[in-house]
Write a protein that holds these residues in place. Structure first.
Motif, PDB file in Angstrom:
ATOM      1  N   ASP A 228      -8.283  73.482  22.240  1.00  0.00           N
ATOM      2  CA  ASP A 228      -7.909  73.728  20.810  1.00  0.00           C
ATOM      3  C   ASP A 228      -8.819  72.975  19.625  1.00  0.00           C
ATOM      4  O   ASP A 228      -9.076  73.484  18.654  1.00  0.00           O
ATOM      5  CB  ASP A 228      -6.568  72.820  20.599  1.00  0.00           C
ATOM      6  CG  ASP A 228      -5.837  72.828  19.331  1.00  0.00           C
ATOM      7  OD1 ASP A 228      -5.831  74.068  18.873  1.00  0.00           O
ATOM      8  OD2 ASP A 228      -5.302  71.902  18.861  1.00  0.00           O
ATOM      9  N   LEU A 229      -9.185  71.989  20.227  1.00  0.00           N
ATOM     10  CA  LEU A 229     -10.441  71.435  19.263  1.00  0.00           C
ATOM     11  C   LEU A 229     -11.588  72.265  19.188  1.00  0.00           C
ATOM     12  O   LEU A 229     -12.141  72.342  17.917  1.00  0.00           O
ATOM     13  CB  LEU A 229     -10.810  70.168  19.962  1.00  0.00           C
ATOM     14  CG  LEU A 229      -9.928  68.798  19.565  1.00  0.00           C
ATOM     15  CD1 LEU A 229     -10.276  67.361  20.583  1.00  0.00           C
ATOM     16  CD2 LEU A 229      -9.470  68.534  18.113  1.00  0.00           C
ATOM     17  N   LEU A 230     -12.171  72.788  20.168  1.00  0.00           N
ATOM     18  CA  LEU A 230     -13.204  73.295  20.049  1.00  0.00           C
ATOM     19  C   LEU A 230     -12.991  74.668  19.448  1.00  0.00           C
ATOM     20  O   LEU A 230     -13.918  75.126  18.537  1.00  0.00           O
ATOM     21  CB  LEU A 230     -13.916  73.823  21.654  1.00  0.00           C
ATOM     22  CG  LEU A 230     -14.418  72.744  22.198  1.00  0.00           C
ATOM     23  CD1 LEU A 230     -14.806  72.897  23.687  1.00  0.00           C
ATOM     24  CD2 LEU A 230     -15.415  71.815  21.483  1.00  0.00           C
ATOM     25  N   GLU A 231     -11.928  75.361  19.643  1.00  0.00           N
ATOM     26  CA  GLU A 231     -11.663  76.480  18.831  1.00  0.00           C
ATOM     27  C   GLU A 231     -11.580  76.295  17.143  1.00  0.00           C
ATOM     28  O   GLU A 231     -11.776  77.248  16.581  1.00  0.00           O
ATOM     29  CB  GLU A 231     -10.242  77.239  19.377  1.00  0.00           C
ATOM     30  CG  GLU A 231     -10.376  77.817  20.578  1.00  0.00           C
ATOM     31  CD  GLU A 231      -8.818  78.406  21.123  1.00  0.00           C
ATOM     32  OE1 GLU A 231      -8.082  78.049  20.378  1.00  0.00           O
ATOM     33  OE2 GLU A 231      -9.001  78.676  22.392  1.00  0.00           O
ATOM     34  N   GLY A 232     -10.833  75.139  17.100  1.00  0.00           N
ATOM     35  CA  GLY A 232     -10.843  74.744  15.744  1.00  0.00           C
ATOM     36  C   GLY A 232     -11.933  74.363  14.737  1.00  0.00           C
ATOM     37  O   GLY A 232     -11.995  73.961  13.813  1.00  0.00           O
TER      38      GLY A 232
END
Ligand SMILES: Cc1cc2nc3c(=O)[nH]c(=O)nc-3n(C[C@H](O)[C@H](O)[C@H](O)COP(=O)(O)OP(=O)(O)OC[C@H]3O[C@@H](n4cnc5c(N)ncnc54)[C@H](O)[C@@H]3O)c2cc1C
Ligand code: FES
Ligand SMILES: [Fe+2]
Ligand SMILES: [Fe+2]
Ligand SMILES: [Zn+2]
Lengths: 353, 505
Positions: A228-232
């Motif tokens: 989630d962090l990397l996608e965001g």
């Protein structure tokens, strides 16, 4: 018979059984309310009832005086619900909590894969096309047939794929539920989950480097959070310290290596505790907390740490973090608590860890 | 626009901030070090006072409202107790010895805690800390007052209550508790917080108050039960303050760890020695018993203390140095101390007695490894002497420990037949100690403890060794306040009055 208990200022609604105390219901739902004596003497757990009726139980008349009863105060450790309730407690609002409502979701098992000799990946395609909204790190209760009841499992997939939920389930020797999943559950089976539960999610608003420590079957939440962090487009450094006994158990190893290749702010630190001597494993040998200590040179200041795994691992990691000068306000955990752990006597020194 | 926006009520958190943190200011015409001169000299390094997390969010206005209501309630109950001859509802007047010790030794400690927190509130620079200490200072004053008032009704009928302030200052056994608090109050603000806020309020308070209050309830003493409830509603705040302070110190700088560890070692042992009084009360003085000292230790010491030190281990703190010695002493201390009190009962402002056969059976059941082997034979001997008309009195003076001020009546941790005795020579003077724990404390700060006022030496230095003059000086009325309960005025009166209250004569 059960009622709904809404806890302000969080705005979160949970279930409270008849005869269950407000404190008990909140703690079991993962919501910390201040408390100390737990039997109506010290007033630490005093909350305001803004709607509904309570029974005050064994509250001492000094800890909860008559005028306070008239004002709608109660002691959460002994007050029991007599209707749906709304209370206001002295807890901080969490800017990162989305307070998503808990719902039941029906779906179909779309895929089952052996990730390791003891862990199965289970994918559930939800009937509702929009799927289940959840925050990375949260968990669901998986309803199992034949009177087994429901069991808690963290979501291993990212919130962006809301229509198909992935769970990673380790078999517990003698465990009814996990044995069912490993031996009986088949692709195509209908299944129901309830969720999202829990307050284990990344405090993105703090915008500081994050370190995840995962062991055993505790990888699910950190994996979902990292994806989630990397996608965001999260730009702060992200570290995953991930431990298993041996290479066979180290699932998703290659996927994390690949992520580290493509994301310069993601560092991957695997650790094996019982890998055979001459196996060719080049990376760290030892426990998660030892690997973390080495990777951070015993200085965790300025990070926020997210721990997920068996209680012993969590305990060792907390001590390591604290001696590396990271303290309770920056440490978040999801313990896979079993009944035996819940009964341990704890001191009130720490609230959430 | 004449539409009025309804102003949102402040949430609890904002209200708290407005009435605490917002009351602070940065000094401009005085240097911070000059305003807070004591906060650095203990070596505790603080980098950021804003990291102090207020352990509870109670504003002063709410505080006054609550405490006023508690007072109103408390005095209503106490008045009713006095008017209805509540003193005759206690199980037996032997129970009063426990109360007398409490009033002479512990209630003054509440007052000392009041003074100490008032001072700490002035000496700490952080606003949250200041407010919390102020509230506790007022609480402790209230505890001292309510205790004195609750017990004053007994003073109308029984001996030994009339001069607790003199007893507190001058008599020997009270100097144990007094020196504990004086030691804390004459330390720096951080050590004071470890001594009282942490060690006393958290580690030891349950061992003191819970058995004492249940003892009161079991023995029909509603006055004491009432002040217990009233005080207990403050205690959680006190414990959290102590815990927050220790966390704060440990988190602010790694150099604080060894300092804090040394204080924990010291104040655990000092507190444990004060609890010697409680062990005796629990095992010997309650006509109707609650639990044994050993049982209380298991719950409040081993279980709760163990959980705390397990959590503190995360910071690198280890259990107090004296923990193992304490554990070894548990099955002995109440017996050793009660034997001491009995033989010196001419000098106590309360009564002691030889346990009855039934009492002794209870003691052997609770202390299967020690009572019959070491202590029953001594009581049997003392009983024989009494029957022969030659009761056992020890008119020799006890050797007091220079640190805890208890008489050296305790035995070696690993040999219950050998009295434990340690000594140190400092600047040509010899000093005596009851244990390794007490000797270590002295050796670490000799200049402090050579100034101790000790009651036995004072008998000679101030009164030339004249015991009669000493009794006057400590306001102890020979033949009334002291000696064996059996044959005392308290015993006679209680039985008479209770007889009147429960019969038609
Ligand atoms: C919030 C949360 C999230 C979780 N996420 C995951 C996850 O993502 N993946 C996963 O594999 N597991 C996860 N768990 C653990 C999982 O819920 C349990 O393993 C499962 O409920 C066991 O069910 P069972 O019917 O097989 O065993 P049971 O029949 O309920 O228990 C059998 C025996 O095993 C013991 N036991 C149960 N659980 C554990 C445990 N975790 N550790 C040690 N002993 C245990 C029980 O005390 C009992 O003695 C999570 C638990 C919680 C609370
Ligand atoms: S926790 Fe002490 S009164 Fe509720
Ligand atoms: Fe007090
Ligand atoms: Fe207190
Ligand atoms: Zn001593």
């Amino acid at each position: 018979m059960s009622y709904e208990l809404t806890i302000e200022p969080l705005g979160q609604t949970i279930e409270i059984e008849e005869g269950q105390t407000i404190l008990d219901a909140a703690l079991r739902a993962g919501i910390y309310l201040p408390h100390a004596c737990c039997h109506g003497l010290c007033a630490t757990c005093k909350v305001q009832v803004t709607d509904g009726e309570v029974e005050h139980g064994e509250a001492s008349s000094f800890a909860l005086m008559d005028f306070e009863r008239d004002e709608g105060k109660c002691l959460a450790c002994c007050a029991r619900a007599e209707s749906d309730l709304v209370i206001e407690a002295e807890i901080d609002e969490d800017p990162d909590a989305e307070n998503l409502p808990v719902r039941d979701f029906d779906g179909t098992v779309s895929r089952i894969e052996s990730l390791t000799p003891t862990i199965k990946g289970v994918w559930i395609k939800l009937d509702k096309p929009e799927g289940m909204r959840f925050q990375a790190g949260q968990y669901v209760n998986l309803a199992l047939p034949g009177g087994i009841g429901s069991r808690a499992f963290s979501i291993a997939s990212a919130p962006s794929v809301a229509g198909e939920i992935e769970l990673n389930i380790r078999i517990v020797p003698g465990g009814e539920g996990t044995t069912y999943v490993h031996e009986k559950l088949r692709a195509g089976d209908r299944i129901r989950i309830a969720g999202p539960y829990g307050r284990f999610f990344v405090k993105k608003s703090a915008n500081v480097p994050v370190v995840f420590m995962a062991g055993g079957s505790g990888l699910s939440s950190p994996r979902s959070m990292i994806l989630d962090l990397l996608e965001g487009g999260f730009e702060q450094p992200i570290t995953l310290v991930y431990g298993q006994r041996n290479r066979d158990e180290l699932y998703y190893h290659d996927a994390f290596l690949a992520l580290a290749e493509t994301h310069p702010n993601f560092r991957y630190v695997p650790a094996l505790s019982h890998e055979p001597e001459r196996s060719g494993w080049q990376a760290f040998r030892g426990f998660v907390h030892e690997a973390a200590k080495a990777a951070f040179d015993n200085d965790f200041r300025g990070n926020k740490a997210y721990l997920c795994g068996p209680p012993l691992m969590i305990e060792a990691c907390i001590a390591t973090l604290m001696q590396g000068r990271l303290f309770e306000r920056d440490i978040y955990t999801e313990k896979f608590i079993s009944a035996a752990d819940a009964q341990q006597v704890r001191s009130p020194l720490f609230k959430a860890i | 626009m004449d539409m009025k926006a309804t102003k949102k009520k402040l949430g609890m958190k904002e209200r708290y901030r407005a009435l605490t943190r917002d009351l602070g200011w940065e000094s401009s015409y005085q240097d911070k070090d000059a305003i807070f001169p004591y906060v650095n000299y203990e070596g505790i390094k603080v980098h950021d006072w804003d990291k102090w997390e207020d352990p509870f969010r109670l504003t002063m206005d709410a505080y006054w409202k609550y405490q006023a209501e508690k007072e109103r309630k408390f005095y209503a109950i106490i008045d009713a107790h006095a008017q209805n001859n509540g003193h005759l509802n206690i199980t037996d007047a032997r129970y009063l010895s426990a109360l007398k010790i409490f009033l002479q030794a512990i209630s003054p400690g509440e007052y000392a805690a009041h003074k100490g927190f008032a001072r700490a509130g002035r000496e700490f620079p952080g606003v949250g800390t200041q407010v919390a200490c102020q509230m506790q200072a007022i609480d402790e004053l209230r505890h001292a007052q309510t205790q004195i008032h609750a017990m004053s009704n007994y003073n109308r009928y029984y001996d030994g209550f009339h001069a607790f302030a003199d007893a507190r200052d001058r008599i020997w056994y009270t100097s144990v508790a007094r020196s504990f608090f004086d030691d804390a109050m004459s330390a720096g603000p951080f050590e004071f917080m470890i001594a009282i806020g942490f060690s006393f309020e958290y580690v030891l308070t349950n061992l003191l108050f819970v058995p004492f209050m249940s003892g009161a309830a079991y023995n029909g003493d509603m006055a004491t039960v009432t002040f217990g409830f009233s005080a207990q509603s403050d205690e959680a705040r006190h414990m959290t303050l102590g815990l927050e302070c220790i966390k704060f110190m440990l988190e602010q700088d790694p150099d604080n760890l060894p300092i804090v560890q040394a204080w924990i070692d010291k104040w655990f042992w000092r507190g444990f020695r004060v609890l010697g009084l409680v062990s005796t009360m629990m095992d010997y003085m309650l006509p109707k018993r609650v639990m044994s000292w050993r049982e209380a230790w298991e719950i409040y010491g081993v279980e709760n203390g163990g959980a705390l030190f397990k959590d503190l281990a995360r910071y690198g703190i280890r259990p107090p140095k004296g923990w193992d010695d304490a554990e070894k002493a548990i099955d002995h201390m109440s017996h050793q101390f009660m034997l001491g009190l009995y033989q010196w009962s001419f000098g106590t402002s309360f009564h002691s007695w030889i346990p009855s056969d039934e009492d002794m059976d209870w003691l052997s059941a609770k202390y299967p490894d020690t009572f019959d082997k070491y202590y029953r034979p001594r009581w049997a001997h003392i009983k024989k002497l009494k029957a022969a008309g030659t009761p056992f009195k020890n008119y020799g003076l006890a050797r007091l420990c220079q640190c805890c001020q208890l008489p050296s009546v305790f035995t070696e941790p690993d040999d219950p037949t050998l009295t434990c005795h340690r000594e140190t020579v400092y600047k040509g003077e010899k000093y005596q100690f009851c244990s390794d724990g007490c000797k270590d404390i002295f050796d670490n700060e000799p200049e402090k403890y050579i100034q101790s006022w000790l009651p036995m030496p004072a008998l000679f230095s101030e009164l030339g060794g004249d015991v009669g003059a000493w009794m006057n000086w400590v306001s102890l009325r020979d033949g009334d306040d002291n000696g064996d309960y059996d044959g005392s005025t308290d015993q006679k009166h209680f039985n008479e009055w209770r007889g009147l209250a429960t019969s038609n004569l």
